[in-house]
Design a protein around this motif. Structure first.
Motif, mmCIF file in Angstrom:
data_model
loop_
_atom_site.group_PDB
_atom_site.id
_atom_site.type_symbol
_atom_site.label_atom_id
_atom_site.label_comp_id
_atom_site.label_asym_id
_atom_site.label_seq_id
_atom_site.Cartn_x
_atom_site.Cartn_y
_atom_site.Cartn_z
ATOM 1 N N ALA A 5 11.311 -50.584 -42.177
ATOM 2 C CA ALA A 5 10.295 -51.471 -41.608
ATOM 3 C C ALA A 5 9.083 -51.498 -42.529
ATOM 4 O O ALA A 5 8.572 -50.455 -42.936
ATOM 5 N N ASP A 6 8.628 -52.678 -42.845
ATOM 6 C CA ASP A 6 7.512 -52.862 -43.778
ATOM 7 C C ASP A 6 6.252 -53.156 -42.973
ATOM 8 O O ASP A 6 6.004 -54.293 -42.582
ATOM 9 N N ALA A 7 5.467 -52.145 -42.705
ATOM 10 C CA ALA A 7 4.297 -52.299 -41.838
ATOM 11 C C ALA A 7 3.169 -53.016 -42.575
ATOM 12 O O ALA A 7 2.964 -52.810 -43.776
ATOM 13 N N PRO A 8 2.418 -53.861 -41.865
ATOM 14 C CA PRO A 8 1.283 -54.539 -42.492
ATOM 15 C C PRO A 8 0.137 -53.567 -42.769
ATOM 16 O O PRO A 8 0.003 -52.537 -42.114
ATOM 17 N N LYS A 9 -0.676 -53.912 -43.744
ATOM 18 C CA LYS A 9 -1.866 -53.134 -44.067
ATOM 19 C C LYS A 9 -3.087 -54.030 -43.915
ATOM 20 O O LYS A 9 -3.020 -55.235 -44.164
ATOM 21 N N ALA B 64 18.825 -63.622 -48.442
ATOM 22 C CA ALA B 64 17.648 -63.754 -49.305
ATOM 23 C C ALA B 64 16.439 -64.167 -48.476
ATOM 24 O O ALA B 64 16.561 -64.831 -47.447
ATOM 25 N N LEU B 65 15.270 -63.762 -48.940
ATOM 26 C CA LEU B 65 14.012 -64.084 -48.280
ATOM 27 C C LEU B 65 13.305 -65.231 -49.005
ATOM 28 O O LEU B 65 13.402 -65.358 -50.228
ATOM 29 N N VAL B 66 12.572 -66.035 -48.229
ATOM 30 C CA VAL B 66 11.817 -67.160 -48.781
ATOM 31 C C VAL B 66 10.457 -67.226 -48.094
ATOM 32 O O VAL B 66 10.345 -66.971 -46.889
ATOM 33 N N GLY B 67 9.420 -67.555 -48.841
ATOM 34 C CA GLY B 67 8.104 -67.824 -48.254
ATOM 35 C C GLY B 67 7.365 -66.575 -47.820
ATOM 36 O O GLY B 67 7.403 -65.538 -48.484
ATOM 37 N N ASP B 68 6.689 -66.660 -46.668
ATOM 38 C CA ASP B 68 5.852 -65.558 -46.198
ATOM 39 C C ASP B 68 6.643 -64.282 -45.935
ATOM 40 O O ASP B 68 6.066 -63.196 -45.902
ATOM 41 N N SER B 69 7.929 -64.391 -45.740
ATOM 42 C CA SER B 69 8.729 -63.182 -45.516
ATOM 43 C C SER B 69 8.787 -62.304 -46.755
ATOM 44 O O SER B 69 9.022 -61.098 -46.657
ATOM 45 N N CYS B 70 8.531 -62.889 -47.939
ATOM 46 C CA CYS B 70 8.595 -62.083 -49.169
ATOM 47 C C CYS B 70 7.371 -62.220 -50.067
ATOM 48 O O CYS B 70 7.091 -61.312 -50.850
ATOM 49 N N HIS B 71 6.620 -63.314 -49.976
ATOM 50 C CA HIS B 71 5.411 -63.442 -50.826
ATOM 51 C C HIS B 71 4.261 -64.102 -50.059
ATOM 52 O O HIS B 71 3.801 -65.188 -50.417
ATOM 53 N N TYR C 202 -2.019 -57.683 -45.304
ATOM 54 C CA TYR C 202 -1.213 -57.929 -46.496
ATOM 55 C C TYR C 202 -0.086 -56.910 -46.542
ATOM 56 O O TYR C 202 -0.088 -55.921 -45.827
ATOM 57 N N ARG C 203 0.870 -57.203 -47.369
ATOM 58 C CA ARG C 203 1.955 -56.269 -47.617
ATOM 59 C C ARG C 203 2.086 -56.070 -49.117
ATOM 60 O O ARG C 203 1.847 -56.997 -49.893
ATOM 61 N N ASP C 204 2.453 -54.879 -49.499
ATOM 62 C CA ASP C 204 2.658 -54.622 -50.919
ATOM 63 C C ASP C 204 3.760 -55.535 -51.452
ATOM 64 O O ASP C 204 4.694 -55.882 -50.721
ATOM 65 N N PRO C 205 3.692 -55.918 -52.725
ATOM 66 C CA PRO C 205 4.776 -56.707 -53.306
ATOM 67 C C PRO C 205 6.124 -56.005 -53.114
ATOM 68 O O PRO C 205 6.215 -54.785 -53.250
ATOM 69 N N LEU C 206 7.139 -56.788 -52.784
ATOM 70 C CA LEU C 206 8.448 -56.205 -52.480
ATOM 71 C C LEU C 206 9.250 -55.957 -53.749
ATOM 72 O O LEU C 206 9.244 -56.780 -54.668
ATOM 73 N N PRO C 207 9.985 -54.852 -53.799
ATOM 74 C CA PRO C 207 10.829 -54.573 -54.972
ATOM 75 C C PRO C 207 12.058 -55.461 -55.038
ATOM 76 O O PRO C 207 12.706 -55.561 -56.077
ATOM 77 N N THR C 208 12.407 -56.090 -53.923
ATOM 78 C CA THR C 208 13.542 -57.009 -53.899
ATOM 79 C C THR C 208 13.361 -58.005 -52.768
ATOM 80 O O THR C 208 12.725 -57.717 -51.755
ATOM 81 N N TRP C 209 13.949 -59.198 -52.950
ATOM 82 C CA TRP C 209 13.955 -60.231 -51.911
ATOM 83 C C TRP C 209 15.372 -60.485 -51.408
ATOM 84 O O TRP C 209 15.603 -61.435 -50.666
#
Length: 428
Positions: A173-177, A302-309, A286-293
């Motif tokens: 789980a990628d928690a928001p900051k 695959a992720l697109v848009g706000d789900s990954c950037h 914000y969320r840290d940049p993801l190592p993979t989409w």
């Protein structure tokens, strides 16, 4: 290049999901959208679409779609950047250099939905995705809340900042900051503001003005000659209670605190803010940049848009970058073909990461320049207008589809080698 059609599932019928569906259909793929909501409402406020996105949307939906979208946006030629306390104009810049056409998100969304339906793309409303499955040797699938399992050749998570698909892709789980900033936002009919001579000049025609102060700025957007009026004030948070992360678009704002935050602003815009019936308090996370989409199993989710950037509001590029990503993924799938979807998805994330990251940093840079410009500045000191301007022009000439075609051979060969070795290089 395989001639066999790729069957895609897009999760989420927001702007990014609709754009993704349009791009996939345009490039010959079969696509269906699954959306959690049963109906859509006119939600949100101002959103910009730049020419880097509009050129793609025109390609997919035709000139009529392009003109429909540009007519939604603000028709003012320029925007003014003003000093916080008195409204002195510090810089003037073409509005197209800022965010392109700034209109109501709900109106853009309605146009996107119409284009999707005109293209013959089905949207399954009221279908909440409870799980994503991507196991080696099997097609990727989604599991709906009612237990229904649906498979496809590729699943695309366009489910926004609170994406469930992202958890599968990352494996956690990628928690928001907290970004340390928050926006008060309001959007309402502007007719009654025209009766006030103090703020009338900002309401009787399409215009965009930005007041910059110390650790704060206010953006005002007037549409349809004053029929609709929008302001957004971004402030740096200082109290521990404010820093608590509540990632919500519907949290009611405190108008008394708005009055406090804007107590020293130019009296003309303060008069308009004072007549606001209600507002929202949006903590900017914000969320840290993801190592993979892309999912680790078959590489077929695959992720697109706000789900990954996701982007800050000051980037003025969140929607436009989602549309670019949709274009790149659709072209990669077309070039790779049905038997090499893993190559397509892994090439897609490599092609997109650096550009989206630069666009994200643009927003951070602009916020910091605005919020620091008046710190320790003497009243009589002239501020260089160029230091205040939005630096987005480099983004607009870009053609995401042409760039993908140009770089495909090199990037896809690198990806194929990584897949063969079983060693995918992280994006960051």
């Amino acid at each position: 290049m395989s001639e066999e059609r790729i069957h895609a599932i897009v999760v989420g019928a927001g702007l990014g999901g609709c754009a993704c569906a349009l791009a996939l259909k345009h490039h010959g793929h079969s696509v269906i959208i699954y959306e959690r909501l049963r109906t859509f409402r006119r939600l949100g406020d101002s959103l910009g679409l730049g020419e880097n996105a509009l050129k793609l949307l025109e390609r997919w939906g035709g000139p009529g779609f392009y003109h429909q979208l540009t007519s939604i946006g603000n028709q003012a030629p320029n925007m003014q950047i003003r000093r916080w306390h008195d409204g002195k104009v510090l810089a003037v810049q073409p509005l197209m250099d800022m965010a392109g056409y700034i209109g109501h998100r709900g109106d853009y969304h309605a146009a996107f939905l119409d284009a999707v339906r005109d293209a013959g793309i089905a949207i399954r409303m009221g279908c909440e995705v409870a799980d994503y499955i991507d196991e080696e040797g099997n097609q990727p699938s989604i599991v709906l809340a009612d237990g229904t399992k649906v498979t496809a050749d590729i699943v695309i998570g366009a489910d926004g900042i609170k994406s469930r698909a992202r958890e599968l892709v990352l494996g956690f789980a990628d928690a928001p900051k907290s970004s340390g900033y928050s926006c008060y936002r309001a959007y309402f009919p502007g007719a009654h503001l025209k009766e006030d001579p103090l703020c009338r000049e900002f309401v009787d025609h399409d215009c965009v003005n930005i007041w910059i102060g110390v650790d704060t700025h206010l953006v005002q957007n007037t549409l349809r000659d004053g029929e609709e009026f929008n302001w957004i004030v971004t402030r740096k948070l200082s109290h521990e209670a404010d820093l608590e992360i509540r990632e919500s678009w519907f949290q009611e704002g405190d108008l008394q605190d708005v009055a406090r935050v804007t107590a020293t602003i130019d009296p003309r815009i303060r008069a308009a803010v004072a007549k606001t019936p209600s507002c929202l308090d949006w903590k900017i996370c914000y969320r840290d940049p993801l190592p993979t989409w892309v999912s680790p199993g078959n590489h077929c989710i695959a992720l697109v848009g706000d789900s990954c950037h996701p982007h800050l509001p000051t980037s003025a590029q969140g929607a436009s970058q989602a549309i670019e990503s949709a274009a790149v993924l659709a072209v990669c799938l077309k070039l790779a073909g049905k038997e090499r979807i893993a190559v397509a998805t892994r090439a897609y994330e490599k092609l997109r990461f650096a550009r989206t990251r630069a666009s994200q940093r643009n927003g951070e840079d602009l916020r910091d320049r605005w919020h620091n410009a008046l710190k320790d500045a003497d009243e009589g000191i002239e501020i260089d207008p160029e230091s205040l301007k939005i630096r987005n022009r480099w983004l607009y000439a870009f053609d995401a589809e042409a760039d993908t075609l140009e770089r495909w051979d090199e990037v896809s060969a690198l990806v194929a080698l990584e897949l063969q070795k079983g060693q995918i290089t992280p994006l960051c």
